[in-house]
Design an enzyme around this catalytic site. Structure first.
Site: not given
Ligand SMILES: [Zn+2]
Length: 348
Positions: A22, A24, A77, A144, A176, A203, A206, A284
């Site tokens: 887990h 990101h 970018r 995600d 989200g 998720h 949480e 995370d």
């Molecule tokens: Zn997460």
């Protein structure tokens, strides 16, 4: 960033082969990489050195955290920015002896920067192949599909993800706003993902309570639960998670930083372990939260007072809970077991 004393166990944990489930990628860039990108795009006021940049990531409160998250996203970018960043992240994970990572990425977050999901995905896949060639670290991607864009966009995003099946994108995640967009809204997106042969994680528990985890388990049939912290409020849910051996992707420091729990000592992870749940330990957004996977394991061992046996179980859980095939799992278990033969004698 916490730094630990050299003790036999801390050194052992640092060298332990690890699996991260887990993380990101957008929260796992390195500071030198971000500094390089800021320079590339003409610099930023008050950011001259990497030290200035580190200070920029000391948050006064949660809105400041969100503002900082958005601020740093503007420096991503071009495809090569993502390629550089992910490569450097994987180099860092390798230095912590992370052998395998199933990393979330959120390619649609950068549409406003004029870069498509597809070009980001190609760039990230190039980075992970290069990191594998150079460091031997294995990485698989989980896209995600943010709840906040609603169920229809969610289902469309699953179609886009399916275009990269077999190239290193192995599944979808659901992040989200848990409160505003409950799991039940995404039944169609998850069913579609299943038909495509994609793995499905969510998720839950949480920001919202145990009911949100029930939704992920029952309505979505999520294969793993991200966080799952609030499962502690519902003994029937604990039974369900144990019986069905649904892994929890526990993120200790993250839960403290976002106020899900007040302190490490009050985190329910110890209860989860004693209840026999399949607990894994993860970071995370390691750069955003100033943590590392090594530190998370050390915190579990030292401050949650996990025994060497529990430490070993949690490390092995991550291998078993991964989406590697049986052969991949067996190879990691062999490496893990070989390493554990060198474990310090526990003289604490
Ligand atoms: Zn997460």
């Amino acid at each position: 960033m916490t730094s630990h004393h050299h003790t036999p166990w801390n050194d052992f944990i640092k060298g332990m082969p690890k699996v991260e489930l887990h993380l990101h990628l957008e929260g796992a860039f390195t500071f030198p990489t971000l500094h390089q990108l800021i320079q590339k795009y003409g610099g930023a006021p008050e950011i001259r050195t990497i030290q200035d940049l580190r200070h920029r990531f000391a948050y006064s409160d949660f809105p400041h955290f969100i503002e900082t998250w958005k601020w740093k996203n503007q420096f991503f970018r071009a495809p090569e920015d993502f390629e550089l960043s992910v490569y450097e992240t994987l180099r860092d994970l390798h230095s912590q002896n992370v052998a395998y990572v199933e990393a979330f990425y959120s390619p649609w977050d950068f549409e406003g920067n004029g870069i498509s999901m597809q070009s980001i995905t190609h760039a990230v896949l190039r980075a992970k192949r290069k990191a594998h060639d150079d460091f031997g670290i294995q990485c698989a991607l989980i896209a995600d599909i943010n709840r906040d864009f609603g169920p229809e966009r969610g289902a469309e995003r699953v179609d886009e993800v399916a275009g990269f099946r077999g190239q290193g994108v192995i599944g979808i995640g659901l992040g989200g706003s848990e409160h505003q967009y409950p799991a039940e809204l995404f039944v169609e997106a998850f069913a579609k993902a299943k038909q495509f042969g994609l793995h499905r994680v969510a998720h839950a528990g949480e920001a919202a309570g145990a009911g949100s985890i029930w939704g992920a388990v029952r309505a979505l049939e999520a294969e793993r639960i991200g966080h799952g912290t609030r499962a502690i409020d519902d003994p029937m849910l604990i039974d369900e998670l144990r019986t069905r051996r649904i892994p929890l992707e526990v993120c200790l420091t993250s839960n403290i930083c976002t106020g899900v729990v007040r302190s490490l000592e009050s985190h329910p992870v110890k209860d989860f372990l004693h209840a026999g749940l399949v607990v894994t330990i993860n970071t995370d957004d390691p750069t955003m939260f100033g943590c590392t996977l090594t530190d998370e394991y050390i915190a579990l061992f030292e401050r949650v007072a996990a025994s060497p046996e529990l430490l070993r179980t949690v490390g092995a859980n991550a291998i078993d809970s991964s989406f590697l095939d049986e052969r991949g799992k067996r190879e990691l278990h062999e490496q893990f077991d070989r390493y554990w033969k060198r474990a310090p004698h526990d003289a604490r």
